[in-house]
Design an enzyme around this catalytic site. Structure first.
Site, PDB file in Angstrom:
ATOM      1  N   GLU A  14     -25.652  39.034 -61.184  1.00 56.79           N
ATOM      2  CA  GLU A  14     -26.474  40.120 -61.730  1.00 56.79           C
ATOM      3  C   GLU A  14     -25.762  41.391 -61.266  1.00 56.79           C
ATOM      4  O   GLU A  14     -25.927  41.831 -60.127  1.00 56.79           O
ATOM      5  CB  GLU A  14     -27.897  40.066 -61.187  1.00 56.79           C
ATOM      6  CG  GLU A  14     -28.780  41.151 -61.786  1.00 56.79           C
ATOM      7  CD  GLU A  14     -30.184  41.171 -61.181  1.00 56.79           C
ATOM      8  OE1 GLU A  14     -31.138  41.473 -61.923  1.00 56.79           O
ATOM      9  OE2 GLU A  14     -30.317  40.900 -59.972  1.00 56.79           O
ATOM     10  N   ASP A  69     -28.587  37.339 -57.206  1.00 51.49           N
ATOM     11  CA  ASP A  69     -29.484  38.468 -57.427  1.00 51.49           C
ATOM     12  C   ASP A  69     -28.851  39.753 -56.893  1.00 51.49           C
ATOM     13  O   ASP A  69     -28.289  39.764 -55.786  1.00 51.49           O
ATOM     14  CB  ASP A  69     -30.809  38.184 -56.705  1.00 51.49           C
ATOM     15  CG  ASP A  69     -31.816  39.295 -56.858  1.00 51.49           C
ATOM     16  OD1 ASP A  69     -32.203  39.590 -57.994  1.00 51.49           O
ATOM     17  OD2 ASP A  69     -32.201  39.875 -55.821  1.00 51.49           O
TER      18      ASP A  69
END
Length: 702
Positions: A360, A323
């Site tokens: 990401e 993330d």
């Protein structure tokens, strides 16, 4: 405290407990033949105490200061002799402060077993277990063969329609493995399963953080999802079904927040080591959650590497999605590093060498690295540019045809030299609209989040097909269904790694909420009744994963080139329009046609028309010994329609996929697809001029 023997390093009694020096490594707590060894690192602490806690209530039982001579460098290490791991939990206290600090290396974090109840976390010692992995074998699939499916463990089975025995848990998810296998998925990407505090939603105590991007620890599974054993059972069952397990991991921040947040562990142990701080001592907030982990500090870097090794070895997971991974490239001053030590360490770590690493490649501080993330030959990326290009094409935005083209062949403009597998292609994910909402809303509707609809992205490149939100207009509903099929079809024929969002295969809606992190209710819970009501869409998705599986040109590892190849009738990729070899790349073009070819092996022709009007398309000649057959027509929702064609009419807002199949009695590529007697051969071809379906037939999706 009474010391029986004050010789440096000797055993002694501390508040009624026999203690002894312990090795400084491994960090954390370890059951030994003598008792339990505790080791925690803190360079800023002057005094550290081990606090023993009652395992039932969490009350303090004893506080045992670490003798100064037990300290090795910045590691405070001590064995408590004869201590039973099952009879005690523990915490640390630094410099006499009130805060009870969790062990950063704790492999169990009791206290949050009941979802939605404010947790009283403690650290606990994890005994070696006797879990029987049986003949478990990780699938270890080539990245270009993956079909990824992103899901939230709780939301996937929490709805009463799921029909599972333990809704919202690892055990509940195990019962849905057959659905995943039948859908054609071979990799699940689980949203965070590290321990997190769902009750910590700033300014909204009545809401729960159901996404889980708020970690309390990095080594312990989420207790309310189930035990470590139950998570292992889930991984074992997924592997048995040929499905890999990728964990969505959060190393960009912790649940401690900024100075207003709780002191749970890292802040109390070594604030300036674990967090990025401004020259004034404030927290950099590149995560959007109040703090930012100091990922490239050696101590934190080692913590991250050890955490991932733990999940890879103890739980046998197959990879990790990071993330806000761009934070992992930032240095101590907050700026991006040209050669980030953590990213290099992960890419080159021998234990993680066969695990997938997915970034990401952006963060909340404005750092956007899609296509430029430091890859070290290993990293894959969520391709946000692919998502935007596909969405823009679907709504007929100016320049959309040209933007989409690169994405169909694995985005070589972004990933030249890295292969198609570097690109994880998606049109929807947990963060944003679901697919059903993407075709039903022009604007976000996040009022339920309590922030006056200010949260969430405003630019969604979505189209409601004429009516905002729910409607019973059959024309609007038919167009929405077609647009959803268009998105799915283009996703599945694109080179790279396709990723589906859980529930998109049967039209799950969040009622226009594109930031549903705090909605632990039917906004985020998957309604399994839709799987039956929209079974045609489920079947359509199955047909797409099957199409992808049987066509090597859709799963290329290397970007196809457009240059002629000696002995080949067509290059590896060629672009077309209403007529062969005449593509239209003008700003107002609404037609993309591409031929993916490998001589003597496989050929697929894809035509996408995003105009409202139908258009005629002259097909390039099929390779020698083959004929074109319609495999997918989104105007009808039918797949495997069969029939040989030299031209076709592509309905407005539709995608047609044709495959070159051998003509009986003639030489051609191997028969990997449906033959002459495939589905639909008894009737007119889908998308043909004879039945007119390309112009007006919608198929039943409701």
């Amino acid at each position: 405290m009474t010391a029986v023997d004050r010789a440096p390093g000797a055993r002694r009694w501390v508040d009624g407990f026999r203690v002894a020096p312990a090795p400084p490594l491994p960090l954390g707590s370890t059951a030994t033949p003598d008792g339990i060894a505790f080791a925690v690192a803190s360079g800023s602490a002057r005094r550290v105490s081990l606090v023993l806690l009652d395992p039932e209530r969490g009350d303090e039982v004893a506080e045992l200061p670490f003798p100064e001579d037990y300290r090795v460098g910045d590691v405070w290490a001590m064995t408590v002799v004869g201590l039973d791991p099952d009879l005690v939990h523990y915490a640390y206290r630094v410099d006499g402060r009130d805060d009870l600090l969790l062990d950063p290396r704790a492999r169990r974090l009791p206290g949050g077993e009941t979802w939605g109840r404010r947790p009283r976390y403690r650290s606990a010692v994890a005994r070696p277990d006797d879990f029987d992995w049986g003949d478990d074998r990780a699938p270890r699939l080539p990245v270009e063969d993956l079909v990824v499916y992103e899901l939230n463990v709780r939301g996937y089975t929490r709805h009463e329609s799921s029909g599972v025995a333990a809704p919202g848990t690892f055990a509940g998810l195990r019962e849905k493995v057959p659905h995943l296998r039948e859908l054609g998925v071979n990799c699940v990407e689980l949203m965070p399963v590290f321990e997190f505090d769902e009750t910590d939603v700033p300014g909204a105590p009545e809401r729960l953080n159901t996404w889980g991007y708020h970690p309390v620890g990095f080594f312990a599974p989420k207790a309310s999802y189930g035990s470590p054993r139950e998570f292992k059972e889930l991984v074992r069952d997924l592997h048995a079904a040929g499905i890999e397990v990728v964990l969505d991991v959060v190393f960009n921040h912790t649940g401690e927040g900024d100075h207003r947040g709780p002191t749970q562990s890292f802040r109390g142990l070594d604030n300036a080591v674990y967090y990025l701080l401004t020259p004034d001592g404030d927290y950099y907030n590149f995560s959007g959650t109040g703090n930012t982990l100091n990922c490239n500090h050696p101590v934190v870097r080692e913590l991250v590497v050890d955490s991932l090794r733990h999940w890879a070895l103890e739980y046998r997971v197959d990879g990790f999605r990071f993330d806000l991974a761009s934070i992992l490239s930032r240095g101590r001053d907050g700026g991006p590093l040209p050669d980030p030590p953590l990213l290099e360490a992960l890419a080159l770590d021998p234990v993680l060498a066969d695990r997938k690493l997915i970034a990401e490649a952006w963060d909340a501080g404005g750092l956007y690295q899609v296509g430029s993330f430091p890859a070290y030959g290993r990293w894959m990326e969520w391709n946000g540019r692919y998502r935007d290009a596909l969405r823009r094409f679907l709504v007929a935005a100016p320049g959309g045809a040209g933007e989409l083209a690169g994405g169909l062949i694995g985005s070589p403009d972004l990933y030249a030299g890295r292969g198609t597998g570097a690109s994880v292609n998606f049109v929807t994910c947990h963060d944003g609209f679901t697919l059903a909402d993407l075709v039903s809303y022009d604007h976000k509707h996040n009022e339920a989040n309590g922030e006056d609809n200010r949260d969430g992205h405003d630019a969604n490149e979505s189209w409601n097909c004429g009516v905002e939100g729910p409607t019973d207009d059959p024309g609007v509903l038919a167009l929405r269904q077609r647009q959803a099929r268009n998105a799915l079809a283009l996703l599945m024929v694109s080179n790279g790694v396709p990723m589906l969002l859980a529930g998109d295969e049967f039209g799950r809606t969040q009622r226009g909420n594109n930031n549903a992190y705090c909605q632990d209710n039917d906004i985020t819970w998957v309604d399994w009744g839709l799987a039956e009501r929209n079974r045609d869409l489920v079947g359509f998705v199955r047909s797409l994963t099957a199409l992808r599986a049987r066509h090597p040109v859709l799963r290329r590892a290397v970007h196809p080139g457009g240059e002629p190849v000696p002995g080949w009738r067509y290059p590896a990729v060629s672009w077309h329009g209403a007529r062969p070899f005449e593509p239209d790349w003008s700003a107002d073009s609404r037609l993309v046609a591409v031929l993916l070819h490998e001589e003597g092996v496989d050929s697929v022709f894809v035509v996408a028309n995003t105009d409202l009007a139908a258009t005629g398309v002259e097909l390039p000649e099929a390779p020698e010994g083959t004929a074109w057959h319609v495999a997918v027509d989104t105007a009808t929702g039918r797949s495997g329609a069969g029939g040989r064609r030299g031209s076709l009419v592509v309905a407005g807002k539709s995608v047609v996929v044709l495959e070159a199949l051998p003509v009986p009695g003639e030489d051609g590529p191997g028969e990997d697809g449906p033959g002459e007697d495939g589905p639909g051969e008894d009737g007119p071809e889908a998308g043909s001029e004879e039945d007119g379906s390309a112009q007006h037939s919608e198929g039943g999706q409701r």
